[in-house]
Write a protein that holds these residues in place. Structure first.
Motif, mmCIF file in Angstrom:
data_model
loop_
_atom_site.group_PDB
_atom_site.id
_atom_site.type_symbol
_atom_site.label_atom_id
_atom_site.label_comp_id
_atom_site.label_asym_id
_atom_site.label_seq_id
_atom_site.Cartn_x
_atom_site.Cartn_y
_atom_site.Cartn_z
ATOM 1 N N ASN A 92 9.571 -11.659 -2.149
ATOM 2 C CA ASN A 92 10.141 -10.506 -1.458
ATOM 3 C C ASN A 92 9.367 -9.228 -1.788
ATOM 4 O O ASN A 92 9.187 -8.886 -2.954
ATOM 5 C CB ASN A 92 11.612 -10.371 -1.877
ATOM 6 N N VAL A 93 8.927 -8.520 -0.758
ATOM 7 C CA VAL A 93 8.156 -7.294 -0.974
ATOM 8 C C VAL A 93 8.978 -6.258 -1.732
ATOM 9 O O VAL A 93 8.458 -5.533 -2.586
ATOM 10 C CB VAL A 93 7.683 -6.714 0.375
ATOM 11 N N LYS A 94 10.262 -6.181 -1.431
ATOM 12 C CA LYS A 94 11.118 -5.200 -2.107
ATOM 13 C C LYS A 94 11.238 -5.494 -3.603
ATOM 14 O O LYS A 94 11.510 -4.585 -4.395
ATOM 15 C CB LYS A 94 12.511 -5.175 -1.456
ATOM 16 N N THR A 368 7.232 -0.289 0.168
ATOM 17 C CA THR A 368 7.402 -1.556 0.892
ATOM 18 C C THR A 368 6.320 -1.729 1.948
ATOM 19 O O THR A 368 5.768 -2.818 2.122
ATOM 20 C CB THR A 368 8.801 -1.600 1.547
ATOM 21 N N GLN A 372 3.527 -4.685 1.703
ATOM 22 C CA GLN A 372 3.463 -5.634 2.813
ATOM 23 C C GLN A 372 2.041 -5.737 3.352
ATOM 24 O O GLN A 372 1.576 -6.829 3.702
ATOM 25 C CB GLN A 372 4.415 -5.214 3.926
ATOM 26 N N ASP A 376 0.057 -9.161 3.393
ATOM 27 C CA ASP A 376 -0.510 -9.635 4.663
ATOM 28 C C ASP A 376 -2.001 -9.890 4.517
ATOM 29 O O ASP A 376 -2.538 -10.866 5.059
ATOM 30 C CB ASP A 376 -0.265 -8.605 5.771
ATOM 31 N N ASN A 383 -2.670 -7.156 11.225
ATOM 32 C CA ASN A 383 -1.783 -6.303 12.015
ATOM 33 C C ASN A 383 -2.545 -5.755 13.214
ATOM 34 O O ASN A 383 -3.673 -5.287 13.083
ATOM 35 C CB ASN A 383 -1.266 -5.152 11.129
#
Length: 688
Positions: A92-94, A368, A372, A376, A383
């Protein structure tokens, strides 16, 4: 819901906790999510199971060497905790944002060392390198090697293009030869480099056969033998010594004497050299390649925004809880009242508490986003708006980091003074917070210079606005500029405090400020460019123009993100108190821009000033009964709370008494008492 959150023990803070208009547990879960709250409780448990992660007694300062040892031990041993293991990095990024802030509460020095070694170093390799550098990434993440990031030199910091370290390609040996021509070219201030780093990303001027300089490029360089920690021949590496604070971080310097590294150690995503000595790059414009090479620095700046937010939370925890307990004066014949009841004290602290919440929400959001992007990148996910996102994030982090540093610099100082004499004690913890935050105003870009990256990005939009272009950026920070002409024609129309205090109206005022300052800054720059070099034209446009433009842009974006967040709450009590916080920060910060509103014709008469002042004072008073509960949401747990004034039980005087009596030698006569007597007696005899 919030099953992992325990009620606080009864004590002096109950008076205000019972008056709160919202449930602090629900607020905590709303801001962080239940799974993050659960994760944080797990991390706290893991830390408390190991003595090395329990903060030292703050009644005295460990020796310089001991500080280094403690932070180094924590840095490498954090990787052994289940919540910090390699597989958790890609979870989890958080969780990554939460871990960062917990680490800051634990040990800012260890946080910086850890973030460089296992965050910035591998992410920079991922962002600047190619498949041939993958082993370095996983060796770093697993702790096999310890990384540093070497850009700054003694002679050049912000002007990175002019660094003097060279990397000359030797076509025969297929190696680069790193060299420092003088001491000014020595790399400096690199965290981990002083004592621990085995490897470093080193920026140097890439020199090709024939003396052709292709400007600055990054290289992976082996600095020390991982088994012995001794530097390799051709390298002089050392420690920069004691600093104002953060002495657990071994900031170092390094010089190279014709030191050879393999050709493949060039991080070659933005520029490469073939075995035959041909330079190749996907960028025709060297400035764009330069910008791409420095893009990794956004990571460090986002981390610093998180550092600032955590320092603000810790300082306000001390000052607010102390203000709630401390009683002084009162009506004639009546009882003494808490200093939190006084308007002047509310005005000193509560706007900074609002700022702490704005920073908390903003740092969580931008952290965050950054994490992310990193995840990624590791996962090979591209993106569609990666270029626009990178540019926008660079502008936000380049402005957000200075603004956060300045806010917290002033907040911590106000907290120190608001705790009066007791706040000056080492045991209050505020001095350490103040000194640690001081570095945030300098590293990863000196604030006044760094923020120019933001204004440079904004400046190019005015011609596009004149051409009617619409703006749609990934983070939405400048999308309102699509309506810049209409915004500039708007006027101040609020007739009441209630109107003024609505976040949408405050955002409109900030949008006008951004558009007005953007227009004026561009026109100022263009006018000066007609009579002087563009370099000097930009320099002469900073004060009152470009710097203010960058500040109001970031302030607007912080308020915008907070407002978006609070609208997501389904709890009317939480939404109400967060609306007041957003309005207070917005109104309080607008006060510094009053002259601009009148200069630009946005306002006339006294209405704006009167309503602004009334809004700030009314909101401080309205929030007074909520501030202890608001602190309970963002405060560090007691085992990480390094202050006798800020514990959750509110027993200020008990903790002060314990601190006074527990300090070694506090009640004993000094070891040198005989010498004082001898000096005193000798003095008396001489007078006789």
């Amino acid at each position: 819901m919030a099953k992992y959150l325990q009620d606080f023990s009864n004590g002096p803070l109950d008076y205000y906790r019972k008056k709160a208009s919202f449930d602090w547990k629900k607020m905590k879960v709303f801001l962080f999510t239940e799974e993050v709250v659960e994760f944080k409780q797990q991390v706290y448990k893991e830390l408390q199971e190991h003595s090395m992660f329990i903060p030292q007694d703050i009644l005295s300062t460990p020796s310089f060497e001991e500080q280094r040892k403690i932070s180094a031990a924590r840095t490498v041993n954090l990787l052994k905790l289940p919540s910090f293991s390699l597989d958790k990095i890609f979870a989890n990024v958080k969780f990554q944002v939460a871990k960062l802030k917990i680490m800051i509460d634990l040990d800012p020095s260890a946080t910086i060392k850890n973030s460089i070694a296992y965050g910035m170093f591998p992410s920079a390799i991922q962002g600047l390198g190619t498949d041939r550098h993958t082993d370095y990434i996983f060796d770093s993440l697993s702790g096999k090697i310890i990384g540093a990031y070497c850009l700054t030199e003694f002679g050049h910091g912000s002007n990175a293009k002019s660094i003097q370290t060279t990397a000359t390609y030797d076509k025969k040996s297929k190696e680069f030869i790193l060299h420092s021509p003088n001491f000014e070219a020595a790399k400096c201030w690199a965290g981990n480099l002083g004592e621990m780093a085995t490897h470093a990303i080193v920026y140097a001027q890439l020199i090709m056969p024939g003396g052709i300089n292709h400007s600055m490029h990054p290289f992976i360089v082996n600095i020390r033998d991982p088994d012995t920690f001794l530097p390799y021949p051709g390298i002089i590496v050392g420690d920069m010594g004691e600093k104002i604070a953060l002495n657990g971080v071994d900031n170092g310097f390094v010089m190279f004497n014709q030191y050879r590294i393999p050709r493949v150690n060039l991080l070659n995503k933005n520029g490469d050299v073939t075995e035959e000595g041909k330079y190749v790059t996907p960028y025709k414009d060297p400035n764009k390649r330069h910008g791409a090479s420095l893009g990794a620095l956004s990571v460090g700046r986002v981390v610093i925004i998180g550092l600032c937010s955590t320092y603000a939370n810790s300082a306000l925890t001390v000052a607010i809880r102390y203000a709630a307990v401390r009683k002084q004066f009162g009506p004639e014949g009546g009882e003494e009242v808490s200093i939190l009841e006084y308007q002047s004290h509310q005005h000193r602290l509560i706007p900074y508490l609002a700022a702490a919440y704005i920073l908390q929400i903003f740092s969580e959001y931008i952290g965050t986003v950054q994490f992310q992007i990193i995840l990624d990148s590791f996962g090979g996910i591209q993106n569609e708006q990666s270029v626009e996102l990178g540019l926008e994030l660079h502008a936000i982090s380049s402005g957000g980091k200075p603004l956060a540093g300045w806010i917290v610099r002033d907040a911590v100082q106000e907290c120190r003074e608001a705790c009066a004499g007791h706040g000056y004690l080492k045991a209050a913890g505020l001095g350490d917070i103040r000194n640690s935050n001081d570095a945030n105003c300098t590293y990863e870009g000196e604030n006044h210079i760094l923020i120019q990256q933001t204004s440079n990005w904004l400046l190019k939009f005015w011609p596009l606005i004149l051409n009617g272009q619409q703006f749609k950026f990934p983070l939405g920070s400048v999308d309102f500029l699509s309506n810049a002409r209409e915004i500039l024609n708007s006027k101040f129309t609020c007739k009441s405090v209630e109107q003024f205090a609505h976040p949408e109206n405050i955002l409109k005022m900030y949008q006008w400020l951004v558009c007005y300052l953007l227009k004026n800054s561009y026109e100022k720059y263009e006018t000066l460019s007609k009579t002087m070099d563009p370099f000097w034209a930009r320099s002469e446009s900073q004060v009152y123009y470009l710097k203010n433009l960058a500040i109001v842009y970031i302030q607007h974006f912080m308020i915008q993100r907070t407002y978006i967040t609070l609208l997501e709450s389904q709890d009317p009590q939480i939404q109400a108190v967060l609306t007041k916080i957003t309005a207070l920060y917005g109104a309080w910060t607008l006060e510094k821009h009053i002259p601009t509103f009148y200069e630009g014709g946005y306002a006339t008469g006294s209405g704006l000033v009167t309503l602004l002042h009334s809004t700030v004072l009314n909101l401080c008073k309205d929030l007074k009964n909520d501030v202890v509960a608001l602190i309970d949401v963002i405060a560090p747990p007691d085992f990480l709370n390094k202050s006798v004034l800020g514990k959750s039980d509110g027993l200020v005087y008990k903790h002060l008494e314990d601190a006074m009596l527990r300090r070694p030698g506090a009640t004993s006569r000094p070891s040198w008492w005989k010498e004082i007597n001898e000096w005193n007696n000798a003095s008396l005899k001489s007078k006789l």
